[in-house]
Structure formats: structure tokens, C-alpha cells
Design an enzyme around this catalytic site. Structure first.
Site, PDB file in Angstrom:
ATOM      1  N   ARG A 158      41.996  43.290  38.451  1.00 57.68           N
ATOM      2  CA  ARG A 158      42.696  42.038  38.198  1.00 57.68           C
ATOM      3  C   ARG A 158      43.525  41.582  39.407  1.00 57.68           C
ATOM      4  NH1 ARG A 158      42.462  38.172  34.066  1.00 57.68           N
ATOM      5  NH2 ARG A 158      41.535  39.932  32.934  1.00 57.68           N
ATOM      6  N   ASN A 352      48.424  44.691  26.952  1.00 60.53           N
ATOM      7  CA  ASN A 352      47.533  44.390  28.071  1.00 60.53           C
ATOM      8  C   ASN A 352      46.083  44.371  27.588  1.00 60.53           C
ATOM      9  OD1 ASN A 352      45.946  45.542  30.766  1.00 60.53           O
ATOM     10  ND2 ASN A 352      47.630  44.166  31.235  1.00 60.53           N
ATOM     11  N   HIS A 397      43.034  44.282  30.439  1.00 61.27           N
ATOM     12  CA  HIS A 397      43.290  43.085  31.244  1.00 61.27           C
ATOM     13  C   HIS A 397      43.403  43.452  32.715  1.00 61.27           C
ATOM     14  CE1 HIS A 397      45.218  39.228  32.387  1.00 61.27           C
ATOM     15  NE2 HIS A 397      44.625  38.755  31.303  1.00 61.27           N
ATOM     16  N   CYS A 398      44.117  44.543  33.007  1.00 63.51           N
ATOM     17  CA  CYS A 398      44.289  44.982  34.399  1.00 63.51           C
ATOM     18  C   CYS A 398      42.972  45.422  35.036  1.00 63.51           C
ATOM     19  CB  CYS A 398      45.269  46.151  34.467  1.00 63.51           C
ATOM     20  SG  CYS A 398      46.988  45.709  34.192  1.00 63.51           S
ATOM     21  N   MET A 399      42.094  46.039  34.248  1.00 62.60           N
ATOM     22  CA  MET A 399      40.870  46.625  34.806  1.00 62.60           C
ATOM     23  C   MET A 399      39.756  45.614  35.018  1.00 62.60           C
ATOM     24  SD  MET A 399      40.531  50.419  33.092  1.00 62.60           S
ATOM     25  CE  MET A 399      40.568  49.873  31.377  1.00 62.60           C
TER      26      MET A 399
END
Length: 409
Positions: A158, A352, A397-399
Site C-alpha cells: 500500500r 485495517n 489494506h496495508c498488504m
């Protein structure tokens, strides 16, 4: 020609980029993980299995999943691309002039897949072939010392770039340990065959200049639709960067409003998406302890040159976002459990989540209280194991770096 562009946070996700756990994570130790900005060492084999499961679950919903090692390997076949990366990564300022001179011929001749693995996973003295000054370096330093440090945070795709409507930013990141990630994204977008012919703008960041105080990371950036961009300004993203991105978007007519969200600076809330993500057009999950402290500032274009005015918002963040989206009120699902459990689940990325389509999200299985509340609110929650992947402090979401996401209806 590849279709690109991200037009919402919850519209149908068509194409996404990820990076599987690999050599970089095998080289994490309790002694080096914090210098490499990774919170803990992970059980790599299990993390790989769980990441593969994550990829499969997205593919089962019709999402095309691109993997960074594969993209970089394909990119480095191009001699111009290889030169672009090595000129910037195997440089005197990175590893010293003599070491750079010794390593450059070796890396120029390397198979592209192996080179991609090393550029992400790092190169230690022990990796060097005999005759590359290896004996001298080994006598001066330990054989496990890195001449090219690994970049394990590539797991969190991300952050180094973010697609905003019909273009992308290549983000100058806050910590030096992560800045090499952005170089890889720049190379892929410039030279990979599937991006080279695609029609898109690079809004900002595709430069070798020193960005000084202008830093941005994609976990703070949310194109929420209708030409509106939400940007968190906390630990990693600064107003110096937000203003430049806003000007580029306004000049191109790609955005009509940028909402800057001034956040408290804390490790637990390093990015906006650690405390606030969308589950549906009007549904968000949030950690209220932080979101209630956020102050908003709206940027609006003034002319065709991208100049803008800044208005301070006197309303709470949730009201500002609801008004911008044209909905009466956002439905909110707070982090679940009592005070202790909610704080634990936020730390474990309970807020997240990544939407695959409206009302369908992927979340870590361990956040049982928050997932239960999401389901009670009518959200379909697809779970993946978070015991190892979550040790780096990032969830679904971060990945993921969405490459193509449709607008919402």
C-alpha cells in the site's frame, strides 16, 4: 494494454499488487528487525502459506493479483530498466565506491529472477562470489553484514505507491529504510511491459530529487470517489507532500477536493488506514479513540493551474467525509470488545480491512470482536490468518496496492 486507475475505496477490485514474504523476511532477526522497520521476526513458512491463502481468496472473487517479485523480475529483463535500478541502488552513496564498482558487473550479469530476489531480500557479504573483494570485507565485517539491506516492508504494498483516480504517485517515504521500495515501483511502472503501454499519469514522486520534508505513504491515501481524496497526515505523511499532490491533481482535473486529516502522531496510528477503512460506500470501521481526535482541512482548486485554497473544517471527521460523499451519515463499526480488547484488536489491524467489492472485506481472523460487529452490520468478512503476517503491523489494506478499482454506483 492494461487497465489502471483507482476510483473508490470499495468499488469492485479488479487488479491488485502484493508482495509475498520471502528472503527479506528470512533475514529478519531480533537484532536487526527494528533497524529495518519491521516490528518482529516472523515464522516465514507459515506467513508464506497465509499470504498465499490471501491471494487465493482474492482470486476466487475475480481479482487479478500481481506479485512484486514477478513484476520486478520481468522488468529487469529490459537492459534499460536494469541500468535504471542499478544506477540508483548499486551506488557509492549506498554501499561505498569500491564495493559498488566490484558488485556492479556481477549484478549486471545476474539472472533477472535472482537479481529481483536480491534487490528485495538484500545482499550480505556471504552472498558475494569469491573475488569480489569478499575476503577483505569479511575480515573487516561479519559475513552476515549487509552490503545491500533487505526491504521486508515490501510486504505492505500500500505504501510505496498509490493509484489515485487515473494516475499514480511514487511516494518519497518517511524513513530511509523504506525508500528503496519506491525505486522498485518506479522501475515497474516505467519499464514493465504491462505498464509501459498503459495510459496513466504519474502525479508526483517520480524523481531522484531529495524531497526533504515532503513525505507520503499510501496507507494515508484514500481516493473515496467522486473526485475526492482523503489523506491522513500523521507520523508518515506531511502537508508539504499533500499540497504538491493536490496541486497536480487539481491541475489535471483529476480531483475536486482533497481532505487532509490531521492525526495524532503515534506508532499505533502510523497511517490513516490503521484506524479507519471503508467496508461499503457508507460503512466504515474505525478506532474511535484516534478518529475522534482527527481535525480536517479541505483543499479546493482555485484555477486551471492547480492553485488551491485551504479551509479549516469545524466538524468532526465523520461528518466531513459523509458530506463530501453526499450521504446523510456514515455507518460506523468501531473496534470490538471492551476497552482492553478494542485496543488489542486495533493494534492487530482490526480496522485495517480491504474491500473486494461493496460490503465484502478481507480481515485477520484474530480480531473476533470487530469481525463479529462487521458481520452483524451486514458486511461479509472473509478471514485470513494473522498470527504471522500481522507481526509487521499491517492487515489486508496495508498488504495490497490496488491498481484497478471501479467506482461505486
Amino acid at each position: 494494454m492494461r487497465t489502471v486507475g483507482v476510483h473508490s475505496e470499495v468499488g469492485k477490485l479488479r487488479t491488485v499488487m502484493v508482495c509475498r514474504p520471502s528472503l527479506a523476511h528470512q533475514r529478519l532477526t531480533p537484532g536487526n528487525c527494528h533497524d529495518l522497520l519491521f516490528d518482529d521476526v516472523i515464522w516465514v513458512h507459515e506467513a508464506q502459506k497465509d499470504h498465499y491463502d490471501f491471494v487465493l481468496k482474492m482470486e476466487e472473487r475475480g481479482v487479478e493479483v500481481l506479485e512484486l517479485h514477478d513484476l520486478l523480475s520481468d522488468t529487469l529483463i529490459d537492459a534499460e530498466a536494469r541500468k535504471f535500478v542499478l544506477d540508483r541502488r548499486v551506488a557509492p552513496n549506498v554501499m561505498g565506491s569500491q564495493i559498488a564498482e566490484l558488485m556492479r558487473p556481477w549484478m549486471e550479469e545476474m539472472d533477472s529472477r535472482r537479481l529481483a530476489a536480491f534487490l528485495i531480500g538484500g545482499i550480505s557479504i556471504a552472498d558475494l562470489p569469491e573475488g569480489q573483494g569478499k575476503a577483505l570485507m569479511a575480515s573487516a565485517f561479519h559475513s552476515t553484514q549487509f552490503v545491500l539491506p533487505p526491504i521486508p516492508n515490501t510486504l505492505f504494498q500500500r505504501d510505496p505507491s498509490c493509484w489515485i483516480y487515473n494516475g499514480v504517485t511514487c511516494n518519497p517515504m518517511f524513513w530511509p529504510a523504506r525508500r528503496a521500495e519506491t525505486l522498485i515501483q518506479r522501475a515497474v511502472y516505467k519499464f514493465h511491459p504491462s505498464f509501459k503501454g498503459a495510459a496513466f499519469d504519474i502525479w508526483w514522486g517520480d524523481s531522484d530529487e531529495q524531497f526533504a520534508n515532503a513525505t507520503m505513504e499510501g496507507g494515508d491515501v484514500m481516493p473515496i470517489g467522486d473526485g475526492i481524496l482523503l489523506v491522513g497526515m500523521g507520523e508518515r505523511t506531511t502537508y508539504q507532500a499533500v499540497g504538491q499532490v493536490a496541486k497536480a491533481l487539481f491541475k489535471a482535473g483529476a480531483a475536486t477536493r482533497v481532505i487532509g486529516c490531521l492525526m495524532p502522531k503515534s506508532r499505533a496510528a502510523m497511517h490513516l488506514d490503521t484506524v479507519f477503512t471503508f467496508c461499503d460506500r457508507d460503512v466504515v470501521t474505525l478506532f474511535a479513540d484516534v478518529v475522534d481526535q482527527i481535525r480536517c482541512y479541505s483543499l479546493f482548486p482555485l484555477d486551471d493551474e492547480g492553485n488551491f485554497e485551504v479551509r479549516q473544517e469545524d466538524r468532526p471527521m465523520l461528518e466531513v467525509v459523509a458530506e463530501a460523499l453526499g450521504v446523510d451519515k456514515l455507518r460506523t463499526i468501531a473496534t470490538g470488545g471492551n476497552t482492553y480488547e478494542a485496543e488489542r484488536e486495533q493494534w492487530d489491524d482490526g480496522n485495517n480491512v480491504v474491500a473486494l467489492e461493496p460490503g465484502v472485506v478481507v480481515a485477520y481472523d484474530r480480531n473476533t470482536y470487530t469481525n463479529t460487529l462487521l458481520r452483524k452490520a451486514g458486511i461479509e468478512v472473509i478471514t485470513i490468518r494473522g498470527s504471522e503476517l500481522g507481526r509487521g503491523r499491517g492487515g489486508g489494506h496495508c498488504m495490497t496496492c490496488p491498481i484497478w478499482r471501479e467506482p461505486t454506483d
